[in-house]
Design a protein around this motif. Structure first.
Motif, PDB file in Angstrom:
ATOM      1  N   MET A  90       6.078   2.048  -3.751  1.00 16.89           N
ATOM      2  CA  MET A  90       5.414   0.779  -3.982  1.00 16.89           C
ATOM      3  C   MET A  90       5.699   0.343  -5.415  1.00 16.89           C
ATOM      4  O   MET A  90       5.729   1.136  -6.333  1.00 16.89           O
ATOM      5  CB  MET A  90       3.900   0.954  -3.751  1.00 16.89           C
ATOM      6  CG  MET A  90       3.123  -0.331  -3.911  1.00 16.89           C
ATOM      7  SD  MET A  90       1.342  -0.152  -3.628  1.00 16.89           S
ATOM      8  CE  MET A  90       1.294   0.568  -2.034  1.00 16.89           C
ATOM      9  N   SER A  91       5.896  -0.920  -5.592  1.00 12.63           N
ATOM     10  CA  SER A  91       6.209  -1.458  -6.914  1.00 12.63           C
ATOM     11  C   SER A  91       5.032  -1.290  -7.863  1.00 12.63           C
ATOM     12  O   SER A  91       3.886  -1.434  -7.482  1.00 12.63           O
ATOM     13  CB  SER A  91       6.559  -2.939  -6.810  1.00 12.63           C
ATOM     14  OG  SER A  91       7.710  -3.105  -6.039  1.00 12.63           O
ATOM     15  N   SER A  92       5.335  -1.020  -9.143  1.00 15.57           N
ATOM     16  CA  SER A  92       4.283  -0.792 -10.124  1.00 15.57           C
ATOM     17  C   SER A  92       3.546  -2.075 -10.496  1.00 15.57           C
ATOM     18  O   SER A  92       2.455  -2.024 -11.029  1.00 15.57           O
ATOM     19  CB  SER A  92       4.876  -0.142 -11.377  1.00 15.57           C
ATOM     20  OG  SER A  92       5.838  -1.008 -11.941  1.00 15.57           O
ATOM     21  N   TRP A  93       4.111  -3.248 -10.217  1.00  8.29           N
ATOM     22  CA  TRP A  93       3.450  -4.500 -10.558  1.00  8.29           C
ATOM     23  C   TRP A  93       2.389  -4.887  -9.533  1.00  8.29           C
ATOM     24  O   TRP A  93       1.592  -5.791  -9.765  1.00  8.29           O
ATOM     25  CB  TRP A  93       4.459  -5.631 -10.756  1.00  8.29           C
ATOM     26  CG  TRP A  93       5.366  -5.856  -9.584  1.00  8.29           C
ATOM     27  CD1 TRP A  93       6.555  -5.233  -9.355  1.00  8.29           C
ATOM     28  CD2 TRP A  93       5.167  -6.750  -8.497  1.00  8.29           C
ATOM     29  NE1 TRP A  93       7.103  -5.684  -8.180  1.00  8.29           N
ATOM     30  CE2 TRP A  93       6.269  -6.632  -7.635  1.00  8.29           C
ATOM     31  CE3 TRP A  93       4.167  -7.657  -8.172  1.00  8.29           C
ATOM     32  CZ2 TRP A  93       6.397  -7.360  -6.466  1.00  8.29           C
ATOM     33  CZ3 TRP A  93       4.300  -8.396  -7.001  1.00  8.29           C
ATOM     34  CH2 TRP A  93       5.395  -8.244  -6.169  1.00  8.29           C
ATOM     35  N   LEU A  94       2.362  -4.201  -8.395  1.00 11.05           N
ATOM     36  CA  LEU A  94       1.326  -4.461  -7.399  1.00 11.05           C
ATOM     37  C   LEU A  94       0.100  -3.601  -7.664  1.00 11.05           C
ATOM     38  O   LEU A  94       0.223  -2.483  -8.158  1.00 11.05           O
ATOM     39  CB  LEU A  94       1.860  -4.156  -5.992  1.00 11.05           C
ATOM     40  CG  LEU A  94       2.901  -5.124  -5.461  1.00 11.05           C
ATOM     41  CD1 LEU A  94       3.481  -4.602  -4.157  1.00 11.05           C
ATOM     42  CD2 LEU A  94       2.290  -6.497  -5.261  1.00 11.05           C
ATOM     43  N   PRO A  95      -1.077  -4.116  -7.334  1.00 13.57           N
ATOM     44  CA  PRO A  95      -2.284  -3.321  -7.529  1.00 13.57           C
ATOM     45  C   PRO A  95      -2.246  -2.036  -6.690  1.00 13.57           C
ATOM     46  O   PRO A  95      -1.735  -2.037  -5.575  1.00 13.57           O
ATOM     47  CB  PRO A  95      -3.405  -4.242  -7.032  1.00 13.57           C
ATOM     48  CG  PRO A  95      -2.822  -5.603  -6.985  1.00 13.57           C
ATOM     49  CD  PRO A  95      -1.347  -5.438  -6.791  1.00 13.57           C
ATOM     50  N   GLN A  96      -2.756  -0.959  -7.238  1.00 13.98           N
ATOM     51  CA  GLN A  96      -2.889   0.300  -6.510  1.00 13.98           C
ATOM     52  C   GLN A  96      -4.290   0.311  -5.892  1.00 13.98           C
ATOM     53  O   GLN A  96      -5.270   0.569  -6.583  1.00 13.98           O
ATOM     54  CB  GLN A  96      -2.692   1.488  -7.463  1.00 13.98           C
ATOM     55  CG  GLN A  96      -1.351   1.498  -8.167  1.00 13.98           C
ATOM     56  CD  GLN A  96      -0.192   1.600  -7.204  1.00 13.98           C
ATOM     57  OE1 GLN A  96      -0.166   2.482  -6.359  1.00 13.98           O
ATOM     58  NE2 GLN A  96       0.754   0.684  -7.305  1.00 13.98           N
ATOM     59  N   LEU A  97      -4.385   0.010  -4.633  1.00 15.81           N
ATOM     60  CA  LEU A  97      -5.678  -0.161  -3.975  1.00 15.81           C
ATOM     61  C   LEU A  97      -6.292   1.174  -3.564  1.00 15.81           C
ATOM     62  O   LEU A  97      -5.592   2.073  -3.098  1.00 15.81           O
ATOM     63  CB  LEU A  97      -5.518  -1.037  -2.734  1.00 15.81           C
ATOM     64  CG  LEU A  97      -4.898  -2.411  -2.959  1.00 15.81           C
ATOM     65  CD1 LEU A  97      -4.700  -3.115  -1.622  1.00 15.81           C
ATOM     66  CD2 LEU A  97      -5.770  -3.246  -3.874  1.00 15.81           C
ATOM     67  N   THR A  98      -7.601   1.284  -3.739  1.00 16.42           N
ATOM     68  CA  THR A  98      -8.350   2.445  -3.271  1.00 16.42           C
ATOM     69  C   THR A  98      -9.552   2.026  -2.432  1.00 16.42           C
ATOM     70  O   THR A  98     -10.242   2.865  -1.881  1.00 16.42           O
ATOM     71  CB  THR A  98      -8.833   3.306  -4.453  1.00 16.42           C
ATOM     72  OG1 THR A  98      -9.635   2.495  -5.313  1.00 16.42           O
ATOM     73  CG2 THR A  98      -7.658   3.875  -5.231  1.00 16.42           C
ATOM     74  N   SER A  99      -9.792   0.719  -2.365  1.00 12.95           N
ATOM     75  CA  SER A  99     -10.880   0.188  -1.549  1.00 12.95           C
ATOM     76  C   SER A  99     -10.624  -1.293  -1.305  1.00 12.95           C
ATOM     77  O   SER A  99      -9.769  -1.897  -1.948  1.00 12.95           O
ATOM     78  CB  SER A  99     -12.232   0.379  -2.239  1.00 12.95           C
ATOM     79  OG  SER A  99     -12.290  -0.415  -3.407  1.00 12.95           O
ATOM     80  N   ILE A 100     -11.374  -1.848  -0.375  1.00 12.69           N
ATOM     81  CA  ILE A 100     -11.329  -3.284  -0.124  1.00 12.69           C
ATOM     82  C   ILE A 100     -12.726  -3.816  -0.385  1.00 12.69           C
ATOM     83  O   ILE A 100     -13.673  -3.471   0.319  1.00 12.69           O
ATOM     84  CB  ILE A 100     -10.849  -3.595   1.304  1.00 12.69           C
ATOM     85  CG1 ILE A 100      -9.390  -3.152   1.439  1.00 12.69           C
ATOM     86  CG2 ILE A 100     -11.017  -5.072   1.619  1.00 12.69           C
ATOM     87  CD1 ILE A 100      -8.770  -3.433   2.778  1.00 12.69           C
ATOM     88  N   ASP A 101     -12.833  -4.637  -1.432  1.00 13.45           N
ATOM     89  CA  ASP A 101     -14.139  -5.114  -1.881  1.00 13.45           C
ATOM     90  C   ASP A 101     -14.636  -6.346  -1.143  1.00 13.45           C
ATOM     91  O   ASP A 101     -15.830  -6.604  -1.122  1.00 13.45           O
ATOM     92  CB  ASP A 101     -14.090  -5.408  -3.384  1.00 13.45           C
ATOM     93  CG  ASP A 101     -13.726  -4.172  -4.193  1.00 13.45           C
ATOM     94  OD1 ASP A 101     -14.119  -3.066  -3.800  1.00 13.45           O
ATOM     95  OD2 ASP A 101     -13.028  -4.333  -5.218  1.00 13.45           O
ATOM     96  N   ASP A 102     -13.735  -7.121  -0.551  1.00 17.91           N
ATOM     97  CA  ASP A 102     -14.121  -8.371   0.104  1.00 17.91           C
ATOM     98  C   ASP A 102     -13.455  -8.444   1.483  1.00 17.91           C
ATOM     99  O   ASP A 102     -12.533  -9.226   1.699  1.00 17.91           O
ATOM    100  CB  ASP A 102     -13.703  -9.553  -0.775  1.00 17.91           C
ATOM    101  CG  ASP A 102     -14.282 -10.872  -0.307  1.00 17.91           C
ATOM    102  OD1 ASP A 102     -15.140 -10.873   0.594  1.00 17.91           O
ATOM    103  OD2 ASP A 102     -13.868 -11.915  -0.854  1.00 17.91           O
ATOM    104  N   PRO A 103     -13.938  -7.625   2.446  1.00 19.76           N
ATOM    105  CA  PRO A 103     -13.302  -7.619   3.762  1.00 19.76           C
ATOM    106  C   PRO A 103     -13.560  -8.920   4.533  1.00 19.76           C
ATOM    107  O   PRO A 103     -14.648  -9.495   4.450  1.00 19.76           O
ATOM    108  CB  PRO A 103     -13.947  -6.431   4.471  1.00 19.76           C
ATOM    109  CG  PRO A 103     -15.237  -6.220   3.780  1.00 19.76           C
ATOM    110  CD  PRO A 103     -15.044  -6.685   2.359  1.00 19.76           C
TER     111      PRO A 103
END
Length: 103
Positions: free
Chosen positions: A1-14
């Motif tokens: 995955m590209s480093s400029w993309l956020p590294q997601l660990t949760s979804i705050d606004d489903p």
């Protein structure tokens, strides 16, 4: 995955959450939990692109993906295409499955 993309660990606004059942090539019935988040702009992206947070949990795998698009609708559409493509190759796929029992 590209480093400029956020590294997601949760979804705050489903915006969508569902369980899908499917059958493996070996004939084993499984259930996946899919959560789609609200599309958001990619931080510090000069092109103004967006991403749609996507979480897919299979019995042995958990993925968090920032699915990119040129705007919010495109990012959402790309996330939905990713889900469709991933499950389309499986057998007996069914949305609105019952969540697996917690041991």
């Amino acid at each position: 995955m590209s480093s400029w993309l956020p590294q997601l660990t949760s979804i705050d606004d489903p915006i969508a959450d569902d369980y899908w059942s499917y059958e493996t090539d070996e004939g084993v019935k499984r259930v996946a939990h899919i959560t789609v988040g609200r599309p958001v702009p990619i931080p510090n992206d000069p092109g103004g692109d967006w991403y749609c947070p996507l979480r897919i949990e299979h019995p042995q795998n958990l993925e968090f993906l920032p699915v990119v698009g040129v705007g919010p609708v495109d990012a959402l559409r790309n996330a939905m295409q990713y889900v469709w493509d991933g499950f389309h190759v499986l057998r007996k796929v069914s949305p609105r499955a019952k969540p697996p029992a917690v041991p």
